[in-house]
Scaffold this motif. Structure first.
Motif, short mmCIF file in Angstrom:
data_model
loop_
_atom_site.label_atom_id
_atom_site.label_comp_id
_atom_site.label_asym_id
_atom_site.label_seq_id
_atom_site.Cartn_x
_atom_site.Cartn_y
_atom_site.Cartn_z
N UNK A 1 14.83 118.52 -49.25
CA UNK A 1 14.33 118.08 -47.94
C UNK A 1 15.16 116.92 -47.41
N UNK A 2 15.39 115.93 -48.26
CA UNK A 2 16.13 114.75 -47.82
C UNK A 2 17.58 115.10 -47.46
N UNK A 3 18.18 116.03 -48.20
CA UNK A 3 19.54 116.44 -47.88
C UNK A 3 19.57 117.16 -46.53
N UNK A 4 18.56 118.02 -46.30
CA UNK A 4 18.49 118.74 -45.02
C UNK A 4 18.26 117.78 -43.86
N UNK A 5 17.37 116.81 -44.06
CA UNK A 5 17.07 115.83 -43.01
C UNK A 5 18.31 115.01 -42.66
N UNK A 6 19.07 114.60 -43.69
CA UNK A 6 20.26 113.79 -43.44
C UNK A 6 21.31 114.58 -42.66
N UNK A 7 21.39 115.89 -42.92
CA UNK A 7 22.36 116.70 -42.18
C UNK A 7 21.92 116.88 -40.73
N UNK A 8 20.63 117.12 -40.52
CA UNK A 8 20.12 117.29 -39.15
C UNK A 8 20.32 116.02 -38.34
N UNK A 9 20.12 114.87 -38.99
CA UNK A 9 20.27 113.60 -38.28
C UNK A 9 21.69 113.37 -37.81
N UNK A 10 22.65 114.00 -38.49
CA UNK A 10 24.05 113.84 -38.09
C UNK A 10 24.42 114.76 -36.93
N UNK A 11 23.56 115.72 -36.62
CA UNK A 11 23.82 116.65 -35.53
C UNK A 11 23.33 116.08 -34.21
N UNK A 12 23.68 116.76 -33.14
CA UNK A 12 23.23 116.36 -31.80
C UNK A 12 21.70 116.47 -31.74
N UNK A 13 21.05 115.40 -31.37
CA UNK A 13 19.59 115.38 -31.38
C UNK A 13 18.98 116.02 -30.15
N UNK A 14 19.79 116.32 -29.14
CA UNK A 14 19.26 116.91 -27.92
C UNK A 14 18.86 118.37 -28.18
#
Length: 346
Positions: free
Chosen positions: A133-146
């Motif tokens: 979960x934490x690895x997935x969250x960290x990757x999503x946070x690096x993507x465009x949040x829009x």
């Protein structure tokens, strides 16, 4: 998505009615359309008999309940004229294909693909779900949040088509958006049956079969258990599909509204089972209690006040929804034991 299609109590639309009047005056157009509908109906029935025998058995000998007449414009675009209300299915103009195309484009350009991003959590025991979960969250946070519109995506995991009319929106939608799992819901059996004389179901069913597209149908007003159907579909084909459910609503009606509410109510239940690690912890606790010879049931009951009471052991399976009224009726005459997430429903 909200559509502009009318409900059964809509006022007559002059443009659509004029198309119907013009059709009635053109005998050659009537004969052509009659032959077209007959050939299309036979082809579609054969296709459902081949690929979805349960749907075929439901519609083979069906006769519509509401009085209507199927007609087409000079361009060969079909519409329905309801004799009991003097209204047409597709109002606000006389081209249902153009309407469905604009509706699909609006859906793809304005509906956003939702993302739910949680914060990174502390991992006190080295559990698997925290790690991934934490690895997935960290990757999503690096993507465009829009949030992105559906039209910018190559595909989505699951599409629910809620209401098909005469079938035109299905062709327009699936031409522009790839989806490997499609649930087609049409509460109005009259409309679905009529679509067999217009829409090319044979081509769609054949394409789905040849390209491993999972098609599912819910035909008729199944509001009472549509939520159970969606939950069963996701449990059988993968709960991960819930992350990308897109609901395309073609028209509005009381049955459509009830169905949509039921589908939206499914979401909280899909996230209640917990993680794999939770089950491992539970089994470890059970083994620990057994090795310490703890008693799960007392050896003798000094209080006999409830010894004649029946005991209901309630799990959280689909049958619980059908048993709620029974449990409520006898809740003060029995001992009810809730297992796991059944406590939420009870």
């Amino acid at each position: 998505m909200q559509s502009n299609l009318p409900n059964s109590d809509s006022k007559p639309d002059n443009l659509a009615f004029e198309s119907y009047v013009a059709y009635k005056k053109d005998s050659s157009l009537q004969q052509w359309f009659k032959d077209f509908c007959q050939n299309r109906l036979e082809s579609n029935l054969n296709a459902f008999n081949t690929f979805f025998e349960n749907i075929y058995n439901q519609i083979d000998n069906y006769r519509p309940l509401r009085p209507y007449e199927l007609f087409c414009t000079a361009d060969g675009v079909a519409n329905l004229y309801f004799l009991d209300s003097n209204t047409c299915l597709y109002n606000k103009g006389n081209d249902a294909i153009d309407f469905s195309k604009r509706q699909a484009e609006f859906f793809l350009n304005n509906v956003r693909f939702k993302k739910t991003v949680h914060k990174i959590e502390e991992d006190p025991y080295g559990q698997l779900h925290y790690k991934y979960d934490n690895e997935l969250i960290s990757r999503i946070q690096r993507l465009d949040s829009e949030p992105v519109s559906l039209g910018t995506l190559k595909s989505v995991p699951l599409t629910i088509v809620l209401g098909i009319g005469l079938g035109y929106p299905i062709a327009e939608l699936l031409e522009k958006l790839e989806s490997r799992n499609i649930i087609i819901i049409e509460p109005d059996l009259d409309l679905f049956y009529t679509s067999l004389s217009v829409f090319d179901w044979f081509n769609l069913l054949t394409y789905a079969h040849d390209n491993n597209v999972r098609l599912s149908f819910v035909i008729g007003d199944k509001t009472d258990y549509i939520d159970l159907y969606i939950r069963h579909f996701l449990a059988h084909h993968g709960a991960f599909l819930v992350s990308g459910i897109q609901i395309f609503k073609h028209y509005s009606s009381e049955a459509i509204t009830r169905t949509e509410k039921k589908i939206n109510a499914v979401y909280p239940h899909l996230f209640s089972p917990g993680f794999f690690d939770d089950a491992i912890f539970g089994m470890c606790h059970t083994c620990n209690m057994l090795t310490r010879k703890n008693h799960f049931v007392v050896k003798s009951l000094k209080n006999t006040e409830f010894e004649t009471f029946p005991v209901f052991i309630v799990g959280s399976g689909p049958s619980l929804d059908r048993s709620i009224s029974f449990l409520r009726r006898f809740q003060d005459k029995a001992i009810i034991i809730a297992c796991g997430t059944a406590i939420d429903s009870l």
